[in-house]
Enzyme design. Structure first.
Site, PDB file in Angstrom:
ATOM      1  N   SER A  67     -11.927 -11.147  -9.015  1.00  0.00           N
ATOM      2  CA  SER A  67     -13.111 -10.706  -9.089  1.00  0.00           C
ATOM      3  C   SER A  67     -12.581 -10.082 -10.368  1.00  0.00           C
ATOM      4  CB  SER A  67     -13.057  -9.576  -8.157  1.00  0.00           C
ATOM      5  OG  SER A  67     -13.945  -9.802  -7.272  1.00  0.00           O
ATOM      6  N   HIS A 118      -2.782 -13.469 -18.179  1.00  0.00           N
ATOM      7  CA  HIS A 118      -3.301 -12.787 -16.796  1.00  0.00           C
ATOM      8  C   HIS A 118      -2.368 -14.034 -15.960  1.00  0.00           C
ATOM      9  CE1 HIS A 118      -6.662 -15.277 -15.366  1.00  0.00           C
ATOM     10  NE2 HIS A 118      -6.683 -15.643 -16.973  1.00  0.00           N
ATOM     11  N   HIS A 120      -0.086 -15.488 -11.861  1.00  0.00           N
ATOM     12  CA  HIS A 120       0.443 -14.655 -11.333  1.00  0.00           C
ATOM     13  C   HIS A 120       1.996 -14.360 -11.370  1.00  0.00           C
ATOM     14  CE1 HIS A 120      -2.757 -14.365  -8.558  1.00  0.00           C
ATOM     15  NE2 HIS A 120      -3.245 -15.334  -8.368  1.00  0.00           N
ATOM     16  N   THR A 268     -12.839 -14.204   1.239  1.00  0.00           N
ATOM     17  CA  THR A 268     -12.506 -15.564   2.183  1.00  0.00           C
ATOM     18  C   THR A 268     -14.122 -15.922   3.142  1.00  0.00           C
ATOM     19  OG1 THR A 268     -10.564 -14.609   2.189  1.00  0.00           O
ATOM     20  CG2 THR A 268     -10.790 -15.906   3.746  1.00  0.00           C
TER      21      THR A 268
END
Length: 331
Positions: A67, A118, A120, A268
């Site tokens: 988001s 960006h 992970h 989810t």
């Protein structure tokens, strides 16, 4: 008489063309000379061109990062910056030392354009690997048990965006409560250990579940290495703070969220509420206690930054001034 006039006119035209060609060649020479001077100036130690701003968002999974990333992908064209996603392919969430060096060198060499990176991956410091670049780090954290429960059901049901994508545990209808009761690995308390190591770094000790050293290092990095760290539960206000602190990237972010209604673009598809008993079992574990301590630490810091930043925004002023300047200005 007509021939004489034509001859004079032709002479004038040729003269003008020669003067114009000569001027163009001289101008080209001057431009090349200036370019060489700039290049030589930048090559002199201590005289480098100003580096464009670099932001790194090392996204913790299941904290609302998709988001948040919707904002820079919406704004990159109007704010004139580049967005680059870094996908770690081998060691989950950890950049090897060689990859840190290569990535840092790329950041430095691509610094002619403001860039938002960006992915992970755990925190790392480019200066540690010998690259003279100082990126602005940002991140989001979430209540640790909420994050794990969300991840658990995401692996089974996916999200409401990529509805046709087959997930790793698709077809498994075991609830999180049943998983905890049966002691299954997907809900093991060790799975809570993620936000601390993401802020701690790539050292092996960072990834030892329950390490108090890792908690201390994560807190240190949050305060000293990150510009601001928000919380999932206050995503809108985090974006507003980012717009004030990093306008190069986030100008227009607040209006975009308000007008588009896209504060949370991916959820989810199915998630059962956990029971009080399950919550008590998970929260009795040391790993949860350390992760929750880190979350509350981050929350307190964010509230402090948010309060002062939005107060200054409202008052449209700085909270400092210069005094007792010497030597005095003669004017």
């Amino acid at each position: 008489m007509l021939m004489m006039t034509s001859y004079k006119l032709l002479t004038i035209v040729i003269t003008v063309l020669l003067l114009f060609s000569t001027s163009c060649l001289y101008l080209k020479y001057q431009i090349n000379a200036i370019s060489r001077k700039i290049t030589n100036y930048q090559a002199v130690p201590g005289h480098q061109a100003p580096q464009q701003p670099i932001v790194i968002y090392n996204r913790v999974p299941k904290t609302g990062s998709t988001s948040l990333m919707n904002v820079p992908y919406e704004l990159y064209a109007r704010n004139n910056f580049r967005v680059v996603q870094l996908h770690v392919t081998q060691y989950k969430h950890i950049l090897t030392l060689a990859d840190q060096m290569h990535f840092a060198e790329n950041i430095s060499s691509w610094s002619s354009t403001p860039t938002f990176y960006h992915g992970h991956f755990a925190y790392f410091d480019p200066r540690k690997v010998g690259v003279d670049v100082t990126p602005v780090y940002i991140n989001l954290v979430r209540k640790p048990l909420d994050r794990l429960v969300s991840h658990y059901y995401f692996l089974r049901y996916g999200d409401d965006v990529l509805v046709n994508k087959v997930r790793a545990k698709e077809g498994d209808t075991t609830t999180f409560d049943d998983c905890v009761e049966k002691g299954q690995p997907d809900c093991d308390p060790g799975k809570l250990w993620l936000q601390i190591p993401f802020f701690c770094g790539s050292a092996p000790q960072c990834w030892d579940p329950g390490s108090e050293w890792a908690l201390a290092q994560a807190k240190y990095n949050l305060v000293n290495k990150y510009l601001v760290v928000g919380v999932t539960e206050e995503l809108d206000s985090f974006v507003e703070v980012l717009e004030e602190l990093i306008p190069q990237f986030f100008t227009g972010a607040k209006n975009f969220l308000e007008q588009s209604g896209k504060s949370h673009i991916k959820r989810t598809r199915h998630k059962d509420e956990i029971s009080g008993e399950t919550s008590r079992k998970m929260k009795s574990n040391k790993i949860w206690k350390l992760e929750n301590e880190f979350y509350k630490f981050a929350l307190k810091n964010f509230h402090s930054v948010k309060t002062t930043t939005l107060e200054q925004k409202k008052m449209k002023t700085h909270f400092y001034n210069y005094e007792k300047v010497r030597p005095k200005n003669k004017d």
